[in-house]
Motif scaffolding. Structure first.
Motif, PDB file in Angstrom:
ATOM      1  N   ALA A 113       0.842  -1.192   0.000  1.00 42.77           N
ATOM      2  CA  ALA A 113       0.000   0.000   0.000  1.00 42.77           C
ATOM      3  C   ALA A 113       0.876   1.240   0.000  1.00 42.77           C
ATOM      4  N   PHE A 114       0.309   2.316  -0.537  1.00 41.17           N
ATOM      5  CA  PHE A 114       0.859   3.648  -0.355  1.00 41.17           C
ATOM      6  C   PHE A 114      -0.175   4.411   0.447  1.00 41.17           C
ATOM      7  N   ALA A 115       0.279   5.140   1.457  1.00 40.03           N
ATOM      8  CA  ALA A 115      -0.640   5.954   2.260  1.00 40.03           C
ATOM      9  C   ALA A 115      -0.053   7.339   2.461  1.00 40.03           C
ATOM     10  N   LEU A 116      -0.932   8.306   2.442  1.00 42.81           N
ATOM     11  CA  LEU A 116      -0.587   9.664   2.849  1.00 42.81           C
ATOM     12  C   LEU A 116      -1.323   9.840   4.178  1.00 42.81           C
ATOM     13  N   TRP A 117      -0.563   9.741   5.244  1.00 42.45           N
ATOM     14  CA  TRP A 117      -1.125   9.691   6.594  1.00 42.45           C
ATOM     15  C   TRP A 117      -0.254  10.562   7.485  1.00 42.45           C
ATOM     16  N   GLY A 118      -0.417  11.862   7.322  1.00 39.88           N
ATOM     17  CA  GLY A 118       0.502  12.804   7.942  1.00 39.88           C
ATOM     18  C   GLY A 118       1.762  12.900   7.104  1.00 39.88           C
ATOM     19  N   LYS A 119       2.391  11.787   6.847  1.00 42.15           N
ATOM     20  CA  LYS A 119       3.560  11.694   5.965  1.00 42.15           C
ATOM     21  C   LYS A 119       3.275  10.628   4.915  1.00 42.15           C
ATOM     22  N   PRO A 120       3.927  10.728   3.762  1.00 42.59           N
ATOM     23  CA  PRO A 120       3.760   9.663   2.767  1.00 42.59           C
ATOM     24  C   PRO A 120       4.514   8.413   3.214  1.00 42.59           C
ATOM     25  N   MET A 121       3.919   7.256   2.957  1.00 38.57           N
ATOM     26  CA  MET A 121       4.564   6.010   3.361  1.00 38.57           C
ATOM     27  C   MET A 121       4.188   4.863   2.435  1.00 38.57           C
ATOM     28  N   PHE A 122       5.189   4.037   2.187  1.00 39.72           N
ATOM     29  CA  PHE A 122       4.962   2.750   1.556  1.00 39.72           C
ATOM     30  C   PHE A 122       4.803   1.746   2.689  1.00 39.72           C
ATOM     31  N   ILE A 123       3.864   0.828   2.529  1.00 40.65           N
ATOM     32  CA  ILE A 123       3.614  -0.160   3.578  1.00 40.65           C
ATOM     33  C   ILE A 123       3.803  -1.552   2.993  1.00 40.65           C
ATOM     34  N   GLU A 124       4.612  -2.333   3.672  1.00 45.14           N
ATOM     35  CA  GLU A 124       4.821  -3.750   3.342  1.00 45.14           C
ATOM     36  C   GLU A 124       4.215  -4.560   4.480  1.00 45.14           C
ATOM     37  N   VAL A 125       3.223  -5.389   4.161  1.00 45.13           N
ATOM     38  CA  VAL A 125       2.568  -6.237   5.148  1.00 45.13           C
ATOM     39  C   VAL A 125       3.138  -7.640   4.984  1.00 45.13           C
ATOM     40  N   GLN A 126       3.895  -8.091   5.975  1.00 49.82           N
ATOM     41  CA  GLN A 126       4.583  -9.380   5.852  1.00 49.82           C
ATOM     42  C   GLN A 126       3.935 -10.431   6.734  1.00 49.82           C
ATOM     43  N   ARG A 127       3.143 -11.288   6.126  1.00 51.99           N
ATOM     44  CA  ARG A 127       2.530 -12.405   6.837  1.00 51.99           C
ATOM     45  C   ARG A 127       3.498 -13.583   6.893  1.00 51.99           C
ATOM     46  N   ASN A 128       4.376 -13.685   5.901  1.00 51.93           N
ATOM     47  CA  ASN A 128       5.341 -14.787   5.821  1.00 51.93           C
ATOM     48  C   ASN A 128       6.755 -14.251   5.992  1.00 51.93           C
ATOM     49  N   GLN A 129       7.645 -15.113   6.398  1.00 55.48           N
ATOM     50  CA  GLN A 129       9.039 -14.726   6.565  1.00 55.48           C
ATOM     51  C   GLN A 129       9.776 -14.961   5.246  1.00 55.48           C
ATOM     52  N   PHE A 130      10.430 -13.901   4.750  1.00 56.16           N
ATOM     53  CA  PHE A 130      11.186 -14.004   3.504  1.00 56.16           C
ATOM     54  C   PHE A 130      12.674 -14.161   3.808  1.00 56.16           C
ATOM     55  N   THR A 131      13.405 -14.695   2.840  1.00 55.06           N
ATOM     56  CA  THR A 131      14.854 -14.848   2.995  1.00 55.06           C
ATOM     57  C   THR A 131      15.527 -13.486   2.880  1.00 55.06           C
ATOM     58  N   PRO A 132      16.729 -13.332   3.423  1.00 51.97           N
ATOM     59  CA  PRO A 132      17.455 -12.065   3.279  1.00 51.97           C
ATOM     60  C   PRO A 132      17.651 -11.661   1.821  1.00 51.97           C
ATOM     61  N   SER A 133      17.824 -12.635   0.919  1.00 53.26           N
ATOM     62  CA  SER A 133      18.028 -12.280  -0.494  1.00 53.26           C
ATOM     63  C   SER A 133      16.763 -11.668  -1.106  1.00 53.26           C
ATOM     64  N   VAL A 134      15.591 -12.137  -0.689  1.00 51.22           N
ATOM     65  CA  VAL A 134      14.335 -11.539  -1.170  1.00 51.22           C
ATOM     66  C   VAL A 134      14.240 -10.101  -0.687  1.00 51.22           C
ATOM     67  N   TRP A 135      14.597  -9.886   0.584  1.00 45.10           N
ATOM     68  CA  TRP A 135      14.557  -8.523   1.112  1.00 45.10           C
ATOM     69  C   TRP A 135      15.596  -7.635   0.432  1.00 45.10           C
ATOM     70  N   ALA A 136      16.764  -8.167   0.159  1.00 44.02           N
ATOM     71  CA  ALA A 136      17.785  -7.377  -0.535  1.00 44.02           C
ATOM     72  C   ALA A 136      17.258  -6.897  -1.881  1.00 44.02           C
ATOM     73  N   GLU A 137      16.557  -7.765  -2.587  1.00 40.62           N
ATOM     74  CA  GLU A 137      15.963  -7.399  -3.876  1.00 40.62           C
ATOM     75  C   GLU A 137      14.890  -6.323  -3.707  1.00 40.62           C
ATOM     76  N   LYS A 138      14.069  -6.452  -2.682  1.00 37.71           N
ATOM     77  CA  LYS A 138      13.034  -5.451  -2.426  1.00 37.71           C
ATOM     78  C   LYS A 138      13.667  -4.087  -2.149  1.00 37.71           C
ATOM     79  N   PHE A 139      14.692  -4.077  -1.272  1.00 35.16           N
ATOM     80  CA  PHE A 139      15.346  -2.809  -0.955  1.00 35.16           C
ATOM     81  C   PHE A 139      16.014  -2.215  -2.191  1.00 35.16           C
ATOM     82  N   ALA A 140      16.588  -3.056  -3.036  1.00 36.83           N
ATOM     83  CA  ALA A 140      17.214  -2.567  -4.275  1.00 36.83           C
ATOM     84  C   ALA A 140      16.171  -1.895  -5.172  1.00 36.83           C
ATOM     85  N   ARG A 141      14.986  -2.448  -5.236  1.00 35.09           N
ATOM     86  CA  ARG A 141      13.917  -1.842  -6.048  1.00 35.09           C
ATOM     87  C   ARG A 141      13.492  -0.486  -5.486  1.00 35.09           C
ATOM     88  N   TYR A 142      13.381  -0.396  -4.159  1.00 33.57           N
ATOM     89  CA  TYR A 142      13.041   0.895  -3.549  1.00 33.57           C
ATOM     90  C   TYR A 142      14.148   1.919  -3.798  1.00 33.57           C
TER      91      TYR A 142
END
Length: 196
Positions: A113-142
């Motif tokens: 989600a993207f929210a404008l809630w006082g400040k703009p924010m991207f929200i990642e809702v993590q129900r499952n645990q991802f590997t560090p490499s998946v997170w590294a890819e996500k951060f690279a995209r951001y």
């Protein structure tokens, strides 16, 4: 079609699907017997072919018809989690903008989600645990989205002082955050923790 019917359909398009209880919170909260009122309206919308019901969930889940969601989709709980985040925010103060799964183009991040809630924010809702490499890819995209600068042209931006949204990760698990990211990242269990 009544105004509330149109608003329900618009929210089903926005969130992809909603439980009956989500629809009650969004559209029937001020009504004395919101459950029965919601059931009547949703039955009418279903009978008219506007919405379809997914009975494998309890309470029932509704989607626009025709729905891109399969009745047994593993994404349904994820979509309902995004709606739950919206409700948590609205209990404190309704966000000015809340866009589930905004698209920024190929190779860009796909926040929940993207929210404008006082400040703009991207929200990642993590129900499952991802590997560090998946997170590294996500951060690279951001990081790529940050450096492209296209976010500064969004309609909510102040052209004199554009900002990159905060990255809020709702998770029960600690995630390794790379050093030197050009934007702020917060790992919290629930939205209410942003105020602590």
């Amino acid at each position: 079609m009544r105004g509330r019917d149109k608003a329900i359909i618009k929210d089903l398009e926005r969130f992809r699907c909603l439980s009956r209880d989500d629809i009650i919170k969004l559209h029937f909260s001020g009504i004395k017997d919101g459950v029965n009122a919601a059931n009547r309206v949703l039955r009418r919308l279903r009978d008219r072919g506007e919405v379809e019901v997914i009975t494998s969930q309890s309470p029932y889940v509704y989607a626009i018809k025709p729905s891109s969601i399969k009745r047994d989709s593993q994404k349904i709980p994820h979509y309902l989690e995004i709606a739950a985040v919206y409700h948590q925010m609205a209990e404190l103060r309704a966000p000015d903008v809340f866009v589930p799964e905004p698209k920024y183009g190929k190779g860009m991040p796909e926040p929940d989600a993207f929210a404008l809630w006082g400040k703009p924010m991207f929200i990642e809702v993590q129900r499952n645990q991802f590997t560090p490499s998946v997170w590294a890819e996500k951060f690279a995209r951001y990081r790529t989205l940050f450096h492209r600068g296209t976010i500064t042209k969004e309609p909510w931006q102040n052209p004199q002082a554009p900002v990159f949204p905060l990255l809020i990760i709702l998770t029960e698990h600690r995630i390794p955050i790379p050093e030197g990211l050009p934007f702020k990242v917060f790992q919290i269990r629930s939205i209410s923790q942003l105020f602590k």
